[in-house]
Design an enzyme around this catalytic site. Structure first.
Site, PDB file in Angstrom:
ATOM      1  N   ASP A 169       0.871  -1.174   0.000  1.00 38.62           N
ATOM      2  CA  ASP A 169       0.000   0.000   0.000  1.00 38.62           C
ATOM      3  C   ASP A 169       0.906   1.221   0.000  1.00 38.62           C
ATOM      4  O   ASP A 169       1.620   1.466   0.971  1.00 38.62           O
ATOM      5  CB  ASP A 169      -0.916  -0.002   1.220  1.00 38.62           C
ATOM      6  CG  ASP A 169      -1.847   1.189   1.187  1.00 38.62           C
ATOM      7  OD1 ASP A 169      -2.797   1.166   0.397  1.00 38.62           O
ATOM      8  OD2 ASP A 169      -1.598   2.156   1.923  1.00 38.62           O
ATOM      9  N   GLU A 265      -1.628  -1.415  -6.108  1.00 42.87           N
ATOM     10  CA  GLU A 265      -2.868  -0.834  -6.577  1.00 42.87           C
ATOM     11  C   GLU A 265      -2.627  -0.034  -7.839  1.00 42.87           C
ATOM     12  O   GLU A 265      -1.570   0.563  -7.999  1.00 42.87           O
ATOM     13  CB  GLU A 265      -3.392   0.127  -5.512  1.00 42.87           C
ATOM     14  CG  GLU A 265      -4.651  -0.313  -4.858  1.00 42.87           C
ATOM     15  CD  GLU A 265      -5.030   0.664  -3.770  1.00 42.87           C
ATOM     16  OE1 GLU A 265      -6.198   1.010  -3.700  1.00 42.87           O
ATOM     17  OE2 GLU A 265      -4.146   1.076  -3.004  1.00 42.87           O
ATOM     18  N   ASP A 347      -3.922   1.950   6.337  1.00 43.10           N
ATOM     19  CA  ASP A 347      -3.017   1.523   5.269  1.00 43.10           C
ATOM     20  C   ASP A 347      -2.630   0.058   5.414  1.00 43.10           C
ATOM     21  O   ASP A 347      -2.460  -0.653   4.421  1.00 43.10           O
ATOM     22  CB  ASP A 347      -1.768   2.405   5.259  1.00 43.10           C
ATOM     23  CG  ASP A 347      -2.119   3.869   5.016  1.00 43.10           C
ATOM     24  OD1 ASP A 347      -3.121   4.111   4.318  1.00 43.10           O
ATOM     25  OD2 ASP A 347      -1.408   4.746   5.530  1.00 43.10           O
TER      26      ASP A 347
END
Ligand code: ZN
Length: 405
Positions: A169, A265, A347
């Site tokens: 992340d 991501e 997170d």
């Protein structure tokens, strides 16, 4: 094109129109060679590569524009190529033929000859394991650079832990949270290089602004004092850029060398940069660059990069039970699940969801939103077995600057 358009508007028949040139580098070169004696009588003074690299780039730009218009090229719309401004562009030229080489002190370039280097080139350039295919010279931030395109045999490699799956992340507070599917968690602090130099940069920028520099039209000659101050400011920019590049490379090399599967991501970086309160820090963290580096480094190391879909709700999903929240404010730094009572750093929760995504998915490169969603729920059930937030961490992972939590 303008000439032909004008002729068509006069009603001139097709066979009498000025002939069109196909949009390839070869036909541009042919046209240039026919026209250069009249258009640029000085052409022989410079390397032919200077013209050739411009024509190659023009061919690429036209192709990108055409593909973008016809829908063959995705992403942001590409405009029709424009003329470059000499004073604004980063000057560069690519040499593809002739004598190109380097030793530990000099670079050798066609037409230019031997040029003294400030830095020692990478060892693979010196010991002959990499064959030089092309050299690009570039003038940026007051310095000349040369970079080589090389061909090299890559040995098949394997990451230290081929079976390990991690979710990354990327954040602002910390550069990345690395969550292993086994439960271990690492936090890589954000070095914030730009912020550290911001005061110095501000002071030097004010100094530059107060001196007589070039105007926007390029008519005014900058003063020596301006040039001196500008060079000082450029050095700070330069240092920040290199600190950032160094930190990112060390991080991505460590991640790609350690884990078999890395999940990130698909962040909308261009969109995020539009948020003016976050833009500077997101730019400083270099999210887009991290993903680009991970893509080729995982490939080199025999690993796999999985990019989660942009709409995959990594932050809104509970990593314990898989329930997806309808809304999660950016200010909510902790994730609190209403259905299973899990409370976890926001997170960390996102990183755990990303790791679980790859465990659940098969070898697909990019996972679509809906499929990913369902797969995560299945993975969430696996994750329940683990105690959320438990300190079952391994410290053996060799990530530079990472803090085990
Ligand atoms: Zn839950």
């Amino acid at each position: 094109m303008d000439q032909r358009a004008a002729e068509i508007s006069y009603g001139i028949p097709d066979e009498l129109l000025t002939p069109a040139i196909s949009w390839t580098m070869y036909s541009f070169r042919k046209a240039w060679n026919e026209a250069k004696a009249v258009a640029a009588p000085w052409w022989a003074e410079y390397s032919k590569e200077a013209y050739a690299s411009g024509l190659t780039q023009l061919a690429t730009a036209l192709k990108n524009w055409r593909d973008s218009r016809s829908g063959k090229r995705t992403g942001q719309a590409v405009g029709f190529p424009r003329f470059k401004l000499k004073r604004k562009t980063i000057k560069s030229c690519r040499f593809t033929t002739g004598t190109i080489g380097c030793d530990d002190r000099y670079a050798v370039l066609p037409r230019i000859g031997r040029v003294r280097l400030h830095e020692t080139p990478a060892s693979k350039l010196l010991d002959g394991t990499a064959r030089i295919m092309a050299a690009t010279i570039r003038f940026e931030r007051g310095r000349w650079f040369v970079s080589f395109t090389v061909e090299q045999n890559m040995h098949a490699q394997a990451p230290n832990r081929p079976e390990a799956v991690v979710g990354l992340d990327l954040g602002i507070k910390s550069l990345a949270i690395v969550a292993e599917s086994g439960g271990a968690l690492l936090t890589v602090p954000n070095p914030k290089h730009l912020e550290a130099s911001l005061r110095k940069l501000g002071r030097l920028s004010r100094r530059v602004a107060l001196r007589v520099g070039p105007d926007s039209r390029g008519d005014r000659v900058p003063s020596k004092r301006w040039k001196r101050a500008n060079a000082q400011r450029n050095r700070v920019h330069y240092r920040v850029a290199y600190q950032r590049a160094d930190a990112l490379h060390k991080f991505t090399t460590a991640v790609a060398g350690e884990y078999g599967t890395v999940v990130v991501e698909d962040l909308n970086v261009v969109g995020m940069l539009k948020n003016r309160q976050l833009a500077r820090r997101i730019g400083d963290a270099g999210f887009g660059e991290i993903r680009r580096q991970l893509r080729y480094k995982t490939e080199w190391n025999g690993g796999r990069l999985v990019v989660a879909d942009r709409w995959f709700p990594s932050s809104k999903t509970c990593s314990g039970c898989g329930v997806v929240k309808a809304k999660l404010l950016l200010s909510e730094r902790d994730y609190a699940c209403e259905s299973c009572g899990l409370v976890m750093d926001r997170d960390e929760n996102a990183a755990r969801n990303l790791a679980a995504l790859a465990v659940a998915a098969s070898g697909a490169e990019t996972l679509n939103g809906r499929g990913a969603d369902q797969k995560t729920r299945a993975a969430g059930q696996v994750a329940v077995k683990r105690l959320p937030g438990s300190p079952e961490c391994e410290t053996g992972t060799a990530l530079p600057g990472a803090v085990s939590v």
